[in-house]
Design an enzyme around this catalytic site. Structure first.
Site, PDB file in Angstrom:
ATOM      1  N   ASP A 183      50.324  43.225  26.416  1.00 49.79           N
ATOM      2  CA  ASP A 183      50.173  44.409  25.546  1.00 49.79           C
ATOM      3  C   ASP A 183      48.968  44.374  24.609  1.00 49.79           C
ATOM      4  OD1 ASP A 183      52.529  44.900  26.839  1.00 49.79           O
ATOM      5  OD2 ASP A 183      53.782  45.060  25.053  1.00 49.79           O
TER       6      ASP A 183
ATOM      7  N   LYS B 258      55.206  48.662  31.294  1.00 51.54           N
ATOM      8  CA  LYS B 258      56.605  48.291  31.086  1.00 51.54           C
ATOM      9  C   LYS B 258      57.214  49.174  29.999  1.00 51.54           C
ATOM     10  CE  LYS B 258      55.488  44.463  27.925  1.00 51.54           C
ATOM     11  NZ  LYS B 258      55.916  45.148  26.708  1.00 51.54           N
TER      12      LYS B 258
ATOM     13  N   CYS C 234      57.148  41.453  22.024  1.00 51.05           N
ATOM     14  CA  CYS C 234      56.987  41.544  23.477  1.00 51.05           C
ATOM     15  C   CYS C 234      56.647  40.210  24.136  1.00 51.05           C
ATOM     16  CB  CYS C 234      55.964  42.605  23.813  1.00 51.05           C
ATOM     17  SG  CYS C 234      56.565  44.274  23.461  1.00 51.05           S
TER      18      CYS C 234
HETATM   19  N1  TIU Z   1      54.100  44.694  22.378  1.00 53.34           N
HETATM   20  C1  TIU Z   1      54.958  44.587  21.361  1.00 53.34           C
HETATM   21  O1  TIU Z   1      55.132  43.517  20.809  1.00 53.34           O
HETATM   22  N2  TIU Z   1      55.595  45.753  20.933  1.00 53.34           N
HETATM   23  C2  TIU Z   1      55.992  45.973  19.631  1.00 53.34           C
HETATM   24  O2  TIU Z   1      56.536  47.023  19.333  1.00 53.34           O
HETATM   25  N3  TIU Z   1      55.717  44.983  18.732  1.00 53.34           N
HETATM   26  C3  TIU Z   1      55.901  45.022  17.388  1.00 53.34           C
HETATM   27  O3  TIU Z   1      55.716  43.984  16.751  1.00 53.34           O
HETATM   28  N4  TIU Z   1      56.252  46.146  16.795  1.00 53.34           N
END
Ligand code: TIU
Length: 220
Positions: A24, A129, A162
């Site tokens: 991500d 995802k 994530c």
């Molecule tokens: N990619 C991921 O970690 N999504 C989140 O929403 N992370 C947060 O820390 N908010």
């Protein structure tokens, strides 16, 4: 096997059966005006790891080892996004609403793209995802199993959301997992530290952790 000086003990991986997973590293989380910022976070901390993630990508690309990029991404009609997820956090704007980089966490929007410095190259798998974990509703496990991948090296954001969810999902599916500590980051430094401690405690209950330099030294 290649052996990395890691915590809690050396991590051995078979080249050819090991993939890098970059979680991500999309503008939604790393740049101002995205979903991370909409949740009230300071995104500057996350930008700081881009050079380390690039260095990690270089290690894998130089050897033609497999690279997987993930994006947290929903279909434009949000049919793959539970209402609870949209409501959570009282974000402004919310998932699916418009921000300066387009609709938040929606596939194809400018904010949903991986930051240019880490852009996927031809032949690298990109997984959209709908959840925090990379195996939920993606078919990725079946694909990796078909390719004989047994070991996963993790980087990306955020460490405790994530990245941790994906590493735990991977561990339950039998993968041997290594987290590169300077190629992952959280909006909360204490959560990053606690996550690394939790994942590696009890003899590596979820996996191993090591800095990029340790991996670079092992493959040199
Ligand atoms: N990619 C991921 O970690 N999504 C989140 O929403 N992370 C947060 O820390 N908010």
């Amino acid at each position: 096997m290649i052996t990395v000086a890691a915590h809690p003990y050396p991590y051995a991986f078979p080249p050819g059966r090991t993939a890098l997973v970059v979680i991500d590293m999309q503008r939604d989380f790393v740049e101002p005006g995205g979903f991370g910022a909409a949740l009230g976070n300071d995104v500057a901390r996350l930008q700081a790891i881009i050079p380390a993630v690039a260095g990690l990508l270089a290690v894998f690309r130089a050897r033609n080892w497999p690279v997987i990029h993930t994006r947290e991404a929903h279909l434009p009609d949000l049919s793959d996004c539970p209402p609870a997820k949209i409501a959570r956090g009282n974000a402004s704007p919310r998932i699916g609403q418009h921000g300066p980089m387009g609709r938040l966490l929606v596939r194809g929007e400018p904010g949903n793209q991986i930051v240019p410095a880490l852009a996927p190259m031809d032949g690298e798998r990109v997984i959209d995802k709908p959840g925090k974990g990379m195996f939920w509703a993606t078919g990725l496990h079946e694909a990796l199993r078909a390719e004989g991948i047994s070991h996963l090296v993790f980087a990306g954001v955020t460490t405790e959301v994530c990245v941790q969810t994906s590493m735990r999902e991977a561990n339950d599916r039998g993968y041997e997992c290594l987290l590169i500590t300077d190629a992952t980051e959280s909006y909360f430094p204490q959560f990053k530290a606690a996550t690394i401690e939790m994942l590696t405690a009890q003899g590596g209950i979820v996996g191993w952790a090591a800095p990029l330099a340790a991996l670079e030294a092992a493959v040199a």
